[in-house]
Scaffold this motif. Structure first.
Motif, PDB file in Angstrom:
ATOM      1  N   GLN A  87      -0.248   4.748  -9.178  1.00 33.03           N
ATOM      2  CA  GLN A  87       0.285   3.517  -8.437  1.00 33.03           C
ATOM      3  C   GLN A  87      -0.610   3.073  -7.134  1.00 33.03           C
ATOM      4  N   TYR A  88      -0.922   1.744  -7.086  1.00 24.69           N
ATOM      5  CA  TYR A  88      -1.559   1.255  -5.753  1.00 24.69           C
ATOM      6  C   TYR A  88      -0.779   0.258  -5.202  1.00 24.69           C
ATOM      7  N   THR A  89      -0.483   0.325  -3.701  1.00 21.09           N
ATOM      8  CA  THR A  89       0.402  -0.989  -3.088  1.00 21.09           C
ATOM      9  C   THR A  89      -0.613  -2.146  -3.114  1.00 21.09           C
ATOM     10  N   LEU A  90      -0.016  -3.305  -3.300  1.00 19.05           N
ATOM     11  CA  LEU A  90      -0.908  -4.519  -3.128  1.00 19.05           C
ATOM     12  C   LEU A  90      -1.017  -4.756  -1.619  1.00 19.05           C
ATOM     13  N   ILE A 140      -6.182  -3.868  -3.623  1.00 21.24           N
ATOM     14  CA  ILE A 140      -5.691  -2.618  -3.345  1.00 21.24           C
ATOM     15  C   ILE A 140      -6.544  -1.886  -2.353  1.00 21.24           C
ATOM     16  N   SER A 141      -5.858  -0.867  -1.761  1.00 20.71           N
ATOM     17  CA  SER A 141      -6.721  -0.140  -0.499  1.00 20.71           C
ATOM     18  C   SER A 141      -6.341   1.487  -1.012  1.00 20.71           C
ATOM     19  N   VAL A 142      -7.363   1.946  -1.456  1.00 16.43           N
ATOM     20  CA  VAL A 142      -7.222   3.601  -1.992  1.00 16.43           C
ATOM     21  C   VAL A 142      -8.051   4.494  -0.939  1.00 16.43           C
ATOM     22  N   LYS A 143      -7.088   5.527  -0.760  1.00 14.57           N
ATOM     23  CA  LYS A 143      -7.623   6.536   0.140  1.00 14.57           C
ATOM     24  C   LYS A 143      -8.505   7.668  -0.755  1.00 14.57           C
ATOM     25  N   SER A 144      -9.573   8.104  -0.607  1.00 13.09           N
ATOM     26  CA  SER A 144     -10.125   9.203  -1.413  1.00 13.09           C
ATOM     27  C   SER A 144      -9.315  10.583  -1.273  1.00 13.09           C
ATOM     28  N   GLU A 145      -8.362  11.036  -1.960  1.00 20.80           N
ATOM     29  CA  GLU A 145      -7.696  12.182  -1.780  1.00 20.80           C
ATOM     30  C   GLU A 145      -8.635  13.335  -2.327  1.00 20.80           C
ATOM     31  N   GLU A 146      -8.462  14.277  -1.460  1.00 21.19           N
ATOM     32  CA  GLU A 146      -9.333  15.792  -1.922  1.00 21.19           C
ATOM     33  C   GLU A 146      -9.076  16.133  -2.986  1.00 21.19           C
ATOM     34  N   ASN A 147      -9.913  16.634  -3.982  1.00 16.27           N
ATOM     35  CA  ASN A 147      -9.409  16.856  -5.333  1.00 16.27           C
ATOM     36  C   ASN A 147      -8.762  15.822  -6.087  1.00 16.27           C
ATOM     37  N   GLY A 148      -8.559  14.475  -5.690  1.00 18.54           N
ATOM     38  CA  GLY A 148      -8.023  13.582  -6.510  1.00 18.54           C
ATOM     39  C   GLY A 148      -8.777  13.145  -7.497  1.00 18.54           C
ATOM     40  N   TYR A 172      12.310   3.244   3.392  1.00 19.65           N
ATOM     41  CA  TYR A 172      11.113   3.928   3.097  1.00 19.65           C
ATOM     42  C   TYR A 172      10.685   4.022   1.629  1.00 19.65           C
ATOM     43  N   GLU A 173       9.266   4.287   1.413  1.00 18.67           N
ATOM     44  CA  GLU A 173       8.522   4.643   0.198  1.00 18.67           C
ATOM     45  C   GLU A 173       7.633   5.751   0.321  1.00 18.67           C
ATOM     46  N   MET A 174       7.876   6.758  -0.641  1.00 16.94           N
ATOM     47  CA  MET A 174       6.725   7.714  -0.844  1.00 16.94           C
ATOM     48  C   MET A 174       5.791   7.423  -1.649  1.00 16.94           C
ATOM     49  N   PHE A 175       4.510   7.985  -1.334  1.00 13.60           N
ATOM     50  CA  PHE A 175       3.473   7.836  -2.154  1.00 13.60           C
ATOM     51  C   PHE A 175       3.203   9.087  -3.105  1.00 13.60           C
ATOM     52  N   LYS A 176       3.933  10.107  -2.883  1.00  9.98           N
ATOM     53  CA  LYS A 176       3.884  11.180  -3.459  1.00  9.98           C
ATOM     54  C   LYS A 176       5.541  11.718  -3.829  1.00  9.98           C
ATOM     55  N   SER A 177       5.826  11.853  -4.976  1.00  2.76           N
ATOM     56  CA  SER A 177       7.370  12.083  -5.395  1.00  2.76           C
ATOM     57  C   SER A 177       7.835  13.546  -5.003  1.00  2.76           C
ATOM     58  N   GLN A 188       5.263  -4.348  -2.841  1.00  8.88           N
ATOM     59  CA  GLN A 188       5.196  -3.896  -4.350  1.00  8.88           C
ATOM     60  C   GLN A 188       3.819  -3.272  -4.794  1.00  8.88           C
ATOM     61  N   PHE A 189       3.691  -2.634  -5.742  1.00 12.28           N
ATOM     62  CA  PHE A 189       2.512  -1.992  -6.339  1.00 12.28           C
ATOM     63  C   PHE A 189       2.187  -2.190  -7.672  1.00 12.28           C
ATOM     64  N   ILE A 190       0.890  -1.721  -8.040  1.00  9.24           N
ATOM     65  CA  ILE A 190       0.347  -1.983  -9.408  1.00  9.24           C
ATOM     66  C   ILE A 190       0.238  -0.624 -10.139  1.00  9.24           C
ATOM     67  N   LEU A 217      -8.315   9.756  -9.862  1.00  7.92           N
ATOM     68  CA  LEU A 217      -8.717   8.529  -9.954  1.00  7.92           C
ATOM     69  C   LEU A 217      -8.918   7.959  -8.423  1.00  7.92           C
ATOM     70  N   SER A 218      -8.417   8.449  -7.504  1.00  6.90           N
ATOM     71  CA  SER A 218      -8.873   7.873  -6.096  1.00  6.90           C
ATOM     72  C   SER A 218     -10.045   8.058  -5.847  1.00  6.90           C
ATOM     73  N   LYS A 219     -10.601   9.027  -6.199  1.00 10.66           N
ATOM     74  CA  LYS A 219     -12.234   9.538  -6.141  1.00 10.66           C
ATOM     75  C   LYS A 219     -13.086   8.582  -6.691  1.00 10.66           C
ATOM     76  N   LYS A 220     -12.653   8.226  -8.040  1.00 12.14           N
ATOM     77  CA  LYS A 220     -13.278   7.564  -8.997  1.00 12.14           C
ATOM     78  C   LYS A 220     -13.257   6.053  -7.988  1.00 12.14           C
TER      79      LYS A 220
HETATM   80  C1  LIG Z   1       4.541   3.562  -5.050  1.00 12.24           C
HETATM   81  C2  LIG Z   1       3.169   4.213  -4.862  1.00 12.24           C
HETATM   82  C3  LIG Z   1       2.321   3.548  -3.974  1.00 12.24           C
HETATM   83  C4  LIG Z   1       1.156   4.167  -3.604  1.00 12.24           C
HETATM   84  N1  LIG Z   1       0.150   3.264  -2.930  1.00 12.24           N
HETATM   85  C5  LIG Z   1      -0.950   3.819  -2.494  1.00 12.24           C
HETATM   86  C6  LIG Z   1      -1.864   3.199  -1.862  1.00 12.24           C
HETATM   87  O1  LIG Z   1      -1.660   1.863  -1.565  1.00 12.24           O
HETATM   88  N2  LIG Z   1      -3.099   3.735  -1.485  1.00 12.24           N
HETATM   89  C7  LIG Z   1      -3.517   4.884  -1.705  1.00 12.24           C
HETATM   90  O2  LIG Z   1      -4.488   5.649  -1.419  1.00 12.24           O
HETATM   91  N3  LIG Z   1      -2.384   5.692  -2.525  1.00 12.24           N
HETATM   92  C8  LIG Z   1      -1.297   5.290  -2.962  1.00 12.24           C
HETATM   93  N4  LIG Z   1      -0.574   5.855  -3.846  1.00 12.24           N
HETATM   94  C9  LIG Z   1      -0.814   7.321  -4.466  1.00 12.24           C
HETATM   95  C10 LIG Z   1      -1.505   7.041  -5.441  1.00 12.24           C
HETATM   96  O3  LIG Z   1      -0.947   6.676  -6.319  1.00 12.24           O
HETATM   97  C11 LIG Z   1      -2.356   8.494  -6.027  1.00 12.24           C
HETATM   98  O4  LIG Z   1      -1.276   9.605  -5.957  1.00 12.24           O
HETATM   99  C12 LIG Z   1      -3.371   9.269  -5.263  1.00 12.24           C
HETATM  100  O5  LIG Z   1      -4.265   7.992  -5.190  1.00 12.24           O
HETATM  101  C13 LIG Z   1      -4.030  10.286  -5.709  1.00 12.24           C
HETATM  102  O6  LIG Z   1      -4.232  10.250  -7.212  1.00 12.24           O
HETATM  103  P1  LIG Z   1      -5.494  11.124  -7.756  1.00 12.24           P
HETATM  104  O7  LIG Z   1      -5.500  10.761  -9.230  1.00 12.24           O
HETATM  105  O8  LIG Z   1      -6.636  10.817  -7.098  1.00 12.24           O
HETATM  106  O9  LIG Z   1      -4.869  12.408  -7.375  1.00 12.24           O
HETATM  107  P2  LIG Z   1      -4.529  13.414  -8.553  1.00 12.24           P
HETATM  108  O10 LIG Z   1      -5.713  13.752  -9.333  1.00 12.24           O
HETATM  109  O11 LIG Z   1      -3.249  13.187  -9.176  1.00 12.24           O
HETATM  110  O12 LIG Z   1      -3.996  14.808  -7.648  1.00 12.24           O
HETATM  111  C14 LIG Z   1      -5.135  15.761  -7.208  1.00 12.24           C
HETATM  112  C15 LIG Z   1      -4.789  16.334  -6.087  1.00 12.24           C
HETATM  113  O13 LIG Z   1      -4.351  15.554  -4.819  1.00 12.24           O
HETATM  114  C16 LIG Z   1      -3.075  15.513  -4.523  1.00 12.24           C
HETATM  115  N5  LIG Z   1      -2.379  14.236  -4.165  1.00 12.24           N
HETATM  116  C17 LIG Z   1      -1.931  13.503  -5.448  1.00 12.24           C
HETATM  117  N6  LIG Z   1      -1.432  12.399  -4.692  1.00 12.24           N
HETATM  118  C18 LIG Z   1      -1.285  12.359  -3.301  1.00 12.24           C
HETATM  119  C19 LIG Z   1      -0.650  11.759  -2.488  1.00 12.24           C
HETATM  120  N7  LIG Z   1      -0.238  10.610  -2.582  1.00 12.24           N
HETATM  121  N8  LIG Z   1      -0.971  12.113  -0.953  1.00 12.24           N
HETATM  122  C20 LIG Z   1      -1.687  13.312  -0.778  1.00 12.24           C
HETATM  123  N9  LIG Z   1      -2.201  14.142  -1.905  1.00 12.24           N
HETATM  124  C21 LIG Z   1      -1.940  13.482  -3.046  1.00 12.24           C
HETATM  125  C22 LIG Z   1      -2.453  16.358  -5.569  1.00 12.24           C
HETATM  126  O14 LIG Z   1      -1.240  17.312  -4.736  1.00 12.24           O
HETATM  127  C23 LIG Z   1      -3.433  17.165  -6.060  1.00 12.24           C
HETATM  128  O15 LIG Z   1      -3.830  18.242  -5.152  1.00 12.24           O
HETATM  129  C24 LIG Z   1       0.857   5.291  -3.979  1.00 12.24           C
HETATM  130  C25 LIG Z   1       1.629   6.114  -4.739  1.00 12.24           C
HETATM  131  C26 LIG Z   1       2.974   5.532  -5.148  1.00 12.24           C
HETATM  132  C27 LIG Z   1       4.099   6.393  -5.908  1.00 12.24           C
END
Ligand SMILES: Cc1cc2nc3c(=O)[nH]c(=O)nc-3n(C[C@H](O)[C@H](O)[C@H](O)COP(=O)(O)OP(=O)(O)OC[C@H]3O[C@@H](n4cnc5c(N)ncnc54)[C@H](O)[C@@H]3O)c2cc1C
Length: 258
Positions: free
Chosen positions: A69-72, A83-91, A247-252, A51-53, A93-96
């Motif tokens: 959303q982040y999986t526990l 929670i364990s978060v990957k810093s997404e390029e241009n992301g 399976y679970e998708m992190f990106k819908s 499950q996730f929060i 919240l994940s970057k914060k």
């Molecule tokens: C059920 C569920 C569980 C999740 N569990 C985790 C987890 O355990 N750890 C974790 O790090 N993340 C997890 N995620 C993904 C997480 O919720 C965010 O989508 C991710 O951290 C990006 O958010 P952001 O605000 O930084 O990016 P945004 O600012 O929303 O997006 C910025 C850019 O990043 C891209 N992006 C957005 N989401 C993703 C993604 N998931 N993968 C690749 N590129 C993306 C967008 O296309 C966009 O270009 C989960 C998602 C779901 C739906």
């Protein structure tokens, strides 16, 4: 029947609750684990592995970020969540969460939710994680080792730079004879040592899956889109019934079965 441990109604809440980050661990170059406690010192509700929060933070102008959303990534206990978060390029919240947050900072979270959880049964369990998609697999492995069920935990990452949870998974495997782990490096670095840092070089292939994985298993996987498409296709090719593929998708927005 799915057992959902969210029965402890006293400890649940509606919407978002103030919590505090009390420990931060850099798992690799891009993944950070945050350990979270309730700000009021109250117990956190139990949850089912997988499950996730939803998480949000305050912006400087006192508004909130969009929730993500982040999986526990550890199994349930009443004291804290991880929670364990990957810093997404241009992301945003994940970057914060990976780069800006400090110990003692507040974040807001929902109660744990989600249906990507283990089904009851005693057939072998196959958990396949690609990159950060390992988070639900890890929580599930922690939960399932206690059952005595045979578990295959398969983890695919580019190389040692992305090898989160290395010691944690090694320890889990050493302490639980029913857990077999296999680590794939798709692009090993020059200094990465085969059979020490990782088990197999390259992607998880159809042939490897055919030869190694139990045909009577229950399969769970999560990871990047292309990884998920390939795993799904291979599972169907080796004859796994769709009812045993979870399976679970992190990106819908994508259908991996097409
Ligand atoms: C059920 C569920 C569980 C999740 N569990 C985790 C987890 O355990 N750890 C974790 O790090 N993340 C997890 N995620 C993904 C997480 O919720 C965010 O989508 C991710 O951290 C990006 O958010 P952001 O605000 O930084 O990016 P945004 O600012 O929303 O997006 C910025 C850019 O990043 C891209 N992006 C957005 N989401 C993703 C993604 N998931 N993968 C690749 N590129 C993306 C967008 O296309 C966009 O270009 C989960 C998602 C779901 C739906």
């Amino acid at each position: 029947m799915i057992e959902n441990k969210l029965l402890d109604l006293e400890n649940t809440w509606k919407g978002f609750k103030d919590c505090i980050v009390y420990k931060i661990i850099k798992e690799d170059e891009r993944v950070t684990s945050l350990y979270i406690k309730s700000l009021d010192g109250g117990k956190l509700p139990g949850f089912t592995a997988g499950q996730f929060i939803a998480v949000r933070m305050k912006n400087q102008d006192n508004t909130y970020t969009k929730p993500r959303q982040y999986t526990l990534s550890l199994n349930s206990n009443e004291e804290f969540y991880r929670i364990s978060v990957k810093s997404e390029e241009n992301g945003f919240l994940s970057k914060k969460l990976c780069n800006e947050i400090q110990i003692g900072d507040k974040i807001q979270i929902t109660v744990p939710i989600g249906n990507f959880v283990l089904k009851n049964g005693d057939e072998p369990l196959v958990l396949i994680g690609g990159g950060i998609g390992v988070t639900p697999m890890l929580a599930m492995a922690y939960d399932a080792v206690k059952s005595g069920r045979k578990i295959y935990l398969i983890y695919s990452i580019p190389n040692s730079k992305n090898h989160s949870f290395k010691e944690e998974i090694n320890d889990l495997s050493k302490n639980n004879k029913n857990l077999i782990t296999t680590v794939f490096y798709t692009r090993p670095e020059e200094n990465d040592v085969l059979l020490k840092d990782f088990d197999i070089s390259g992607r998880i292939s159809l042939e490897w899956m055919q030869e190694t994985l139990p045909k009577n298993g229950e399969f769970y996987f999560c990871g990047p889109l292309e990884f998920m498409k390939a795993i799904y296709k291979n599972l169907v090719k080796i004859g796994i019934g769709k009812e045993n593929i979870n399976y679970e998708m992190f990106k819908s927005g994508e259908d991996i079965t097409k």
